[in-house]
Design a protein around this motif. Structure first.
Motif, PDB file in Angstrom:
ATOM      1  N   LEU A 112       0.831  -1.202   0.000  1.00  0.00           N
ATOM      2  CA  LEU A 112       0.000   0.000   0.000  1.00  0.00           C
ATOM      3  C   LEU A 112       0.866   1.252   0.000  1.00  0.00           C
ATOM      4  O   LEU A 112       0.631   2.185  -0.779  1.00  0.00           O
ATOM      5  CB  LEU A 112      -0.916   0.003   1.229  1.00  0.00           C
ATOM      6  CG  LEU A 112      -1.722   1.282   1.460  1.00  0.00           C
ATOM      7  CD1 LEU A 112      -2.789   1.428   0.390  1.00  0.00           C
ATOM      8  CD2 LEU A 112      -2.342   1.275   2.834  1.00  0.00           C
ATOM      9  N   GLY A 113       1.875   1.298   0.851  1.00  0.00           N
ATOM     10  CA  GLY A 113       2.778   2.444   0.902  1.00  0.00           C
ATOM     11  C   GLY A 113       3.514   2.656  -0.404  1.00  0.00           C
ATOM     12  O   GLY A 113       3.659   3.785  -0.877  1.00  0.00           O
TER      13      GLY A 113
ATOM     14  N   LEU B 210       2.525   1.768  -3.426  1.00  0.00           N
ATOM     15  CA  LEU B 210       1.584   2.291  -4.426  1.00  0.00           C
ATOM     16  C   LEU B 210       1.237   3.758  -4.178  1.00  0.00           C
ATOM     17  O   LEU B 210       1.162   4.559  -5.115  1.00  0.00           O
ATOM     18  CB  LEU B 210       0.310   1.449  -4.438  1.00  0.00           C
ATOM     19  CG  LEU B 210       0.429   0.050  -5.026  1.00  0.00           C
ATOM     20  CD1 LEU B 210      -0.866  -0.719  -4.841  1.00  0.00           C
ATOM     21  CD2 LEU B 210       0.793   0.135  -6.499  1.00  0.00           C
ATOM     22  N   LEU B 211       1.031   4.104  -2.911  1.00  0.00           N
ATOM     23  CA  LEU B 211       0.729   5.504  -2.596  1.00  0.00           C
ATOM     24  C   LEU B 211       1.899   6.421  -2.951  1.00  0.00           C
ATOM     25  O   LEU B 211       1.694   7.507  -3.500  1.00  0.00           O
ATOM     26  CB  LEU B 211       0.375   5.648  -1.120  1.00  0.00           C
ATOM     27  CG  LEU B 211      -1.003   5.145  -0.708  1.00  0.00           C
ATOM     28  CD1 LEU B 211      -1.169   5.245   0.799  1.00  0.00           C
ATOM     29  CD2 LEU B 211      -2.087   5.935  -1.397  1.00  0.00           C
ATOM     30  N   TYR B 212       3.119   6.005  -2.620  1.00  0.00           N
ATOM     31  CA  TYR B 212       4.287   6.820  -2.980  1.00  0.00           C
ATOM     32  C   TYR B 212       4.430   6.943  -4.489  1.00  0.00           C
ATOM     33  O   TYR B 212       4.732   8.016  -5.005  1.00  0.00           O
ATOM     34  CB  TYR B 212       5.573   6.242  -2.382  1.00  0.00           C
ATOM     35  CG  TYR B 212       5.854   6.774  -1.012  1.00  0.00           C
ATOM     36  CD1 TYR B 212       6.284   8.081  -0.833  1.00  0.00           C
ATOM     37  CD2 TYR B 212       5.683   5.986   0.104  1.00  0.00           C
ATOM     38  CE1 TYR B 212       6.530   8.584   0.425  1.00  0.00           C
ATOM     39  CE2 TYR B 212       5.926   6.475   1.374  1.00  0.00           C
ATOM     40  CZ  TYR B 212       6.347   7.775   1.532  1.00  0.00           C
ATOM     41  OH  TYR B 212       6.577   8.264   2.777  1.00  0.00           O
TER      42      TYR B 212
ATOM     43  N   LEU C  71       2.032   6.770  -6.812  1.00  0.00           N
ATOM     44  CA  LEU C  71       0.984   7.638  -7.356  1.00  0.00           C
ATOM     45  C   LEU C  71       1.160   9.095  -6.918  1.00  0.00           C
ATOM     46  O   LEU C  71       1.087  10.015  -7.737  1.00  0.00           O
ATOM     47  CB  LEU C  71      -0.392   7.125  -6.934  1.00  0.00           C
ATOM     48  CG  LEU C  71      -0.824   5.795  -7.524  1.00  0.00           C
ATOM     49  CD1 LEU C  71      -2.127   5.333  -6.892  1.00  0.00           C
ATOM     50  CD2 LEU C  71      -0.982   5.919  -9.028  1.00  0.00           C
ATOM     51  N   TRP C  72       1.371   9.326  -5.628  1.00  0.00           N
ATOM     52  CA  TRP C  72       1.466  10.689  -5.108  1.00  0.00           C
ATOM     53  C   TRP C  72       2.714  11.400  -5.629  1.00  0.00           C
ATOM     54  O   TRP C  72       2.626  12.494  -6.182  1.00  0.00           O
ATOM     55  CB  TRP C  72       1.465  10.640  -3.579  1.00  0.00           C
ATOM     56  CG  TRP C  72       1.573  11.983  -2.939  1.00  0.00           C
ATOM     57  CD1 TRP C  72       2.693  12.552  -2.416  1.00  0.00           C
ATOM     58  CD2 TRP C  72       0.521  12.933  -2.750  1.00  0.00           C
ATOM     59  NE1 TRP C  72       2.412  13.784  -1.902  1.00  0.00           N
ATOM     60  CE2 TRP C  72       1.079  14.048  -2.095  1.00  0.00           C
ATOM     61  CE3 TRP C  72      -0.824  12.947  -3.062  1.00  0.00           C
ATOM     62  CZ2 TRP C  72       0.328  15.161  -1.755  1.00  0.00           C
ATOM     63  CZ3 TRP C  72      -1.578  14.056  -2.713  1.00  0.00           C
ATOM     64  CH2 TRP C  72      -1.004  15.143  -2.072  1.00  0.00           C
TER      65      TRP C  72
ATOM     66  N   PRO D 128       1.864  10.501   1.860  1.00  0.00           N
ATOM     67  CA  PRO D 128       1.721   9.043   1.694  1.00  0.00           C
ATOM     68  C   PRO D 128       2.198   8.254   2.913  1.00  0.00           C
ATOM     69  O   PRO D 128       1.640   7.205   3.228  1.00  0.00           O
ATOM     70  CB  PRO D 128       2.582   8.704   0.468  1.00  0.00           C
ATOM     71  CG  PRO D 128       3.022   9.967  -0.106  1.00  0.00           C
ATOM     72  CD  PRO D 128       2.717  11.061   0.839  1.00  0.00           C
TER      73      PRO D 128
ATOM     74  N   VAL E 134      -0.712   8.461   5.523  1.00  0.00           N
ATOM     75  CA  VAL E 134      -1.844   7.639   5.082  1.00  0.00           C
ATOM     76  C   VAL E 134      -1.512   6.162   5.219  1.00  0.00           C
ATOM     77  O   VAL E 134      -2.351   5.369   5.638  1.00  0.00           O
ATOM     78  CB  VAL E 134      -2.241   7.997   3.633  1.00  0.00           C
ATOM     79  CG1 VAL E 134      -3.223   6.995   3.074  1.00  0.00           C
ATOM     80  CG2 VAL E 134      -2.829   9.394   3.578  1.00  0.00           C
ATOM     81  N   THR E 135      -0.290   5.789   4.913  1.00  0.00           N
ATOM     82  CA  THR E 135       0.106   4.387   5.042  1.00  0.00           C
ATOM     83  C   THR E 135       0.142   3.958   6.505  1.00  0.00           C
ATOM     84  O   THR E 135      -0.370   2.891   6.863  1.00  0.00           O
ATOM     85  CB  THR E 135       1.488   4.152   4.401  1.00  0.00           C
ATOM     86  OG1 THR E 135       1.435   4.538   3.042  1.00  0.00           O
ATOM     87  CG2 THR E 135       1.899   2.703   4.503  1.00  0.00           C
TER      88      THR E 135
ATOM     89  N   MET F  93      -8.187   2.472   6.360  1.00  0.00           N
ATOM     90  CA  MET F  93      -8.287   2.911   4.958  1.00  0.00           C
ATOM     91  C   MET F  93      -9.620   2.483   4.344  1.00  0.00           C
ATOM     92  O   MET F  93     -10.222   3.220   3.557  1.00  0.00           O
ATOM     93  CB  MET F  93      -7.124   2.315   4.156  1.00  0.00           C
ATOM     94  CG  MET F  93      -7.145   2.620   2.693  1.00  0.00           C
ATOM     95  SD  MET F  93      -6.487   4.204   2.305  1.00  0.00           S
ATOM     96  CE  MET F  93      -4.785   3.964   2.639  1.00  0.00           C
TER      97      MET F  93
END
Length: 181
Positions: A36-37, A39-41, A43-44, A67, A70-71, A87
């Motif tokens: 998850l982390g 993917l967030l990094y 994308l962001w 990110p 959120v992670t 989440m």
């Protein structure tokens, strides 16, 4: 009445990553949180790099911190339901505010009319109507979501065993001896 217990949460074992790129992570981080982390990094930071370019010393925090937060907080177990991440609740809340809730009527046999949907203002308040604290008006009451209430005029009736026997006999039931009437 019987009551059951769910033991699935006790058997929930997270796969853990104990080593990442040659670095020992000790007890290990949950793999789902790492994915998850990542993917967030991706994308962001990718989106910010495309829009604003490389960060300077001050903007690096804006690229790195959201990110991470959120992670960390999103991958924790929810207090409401231990089987879900925070989440998941955040995503369901955003979906509810944006799309709303369409009621299921008669088990889905009939679609809800537009007036039966929960309005956006009611979705954003706790009680489903105008908040008195926000408006400062003590007379503010929630608007009804459907038509006028139905009046129920039920009257209880007590039937004796003789009337029940007549009613049962009249419909082709059996008598007390088991024979057809």
């Amino acid at each position: 009445m019987r009551e059951g217990t769910t033991y699935t949460r006790h058997f929930d074992l997270d796969a853990r990553q104990h080593e990442l790129l040659g670095v020992d992570l000790g007890e290990g981080a949950p793999r789902r949180a790492l994915i998850l982390g990542g993917l967030l990094y991706l994308l962001w930071t990718g989106g910010l790099l495309v829009v604003f370019g490389l960060p300077n010393k001050v903007a690096f925090t804006l690229y790195f911190l959201p990110p991470l937060l959120v992670t960390i907080f999103g991958a924790q177990r929810s207090r409401r339901n231990e089987r879900r991440w925070n989440m998941t609740y955040w995503a369901l809340t955003v979906r509810y505010v944006v799309l709303g809730h369409r009621p299921i009527i008669c088990g889905g046999r009939r679609s809800a009319a537009r007036v039966e949907w929960l309005p956006r203002r009611a979705r954003m308040t706790r009680r489903g109507g105008l908040r008195r604290e926000a408006t400062g008006d003590d007379t503010a009451t929630p608007q009804p979501l459907a038509g006028a209430p139905l009046r129920l005029d039920a009257r209880p009736r007590l039937y004796g065993p003789d009337q029940v026997f007549k009613a049962r006999r009249g419909r082709g039931g059996t008598t007390t001896t088991g024979k057809k009437a």
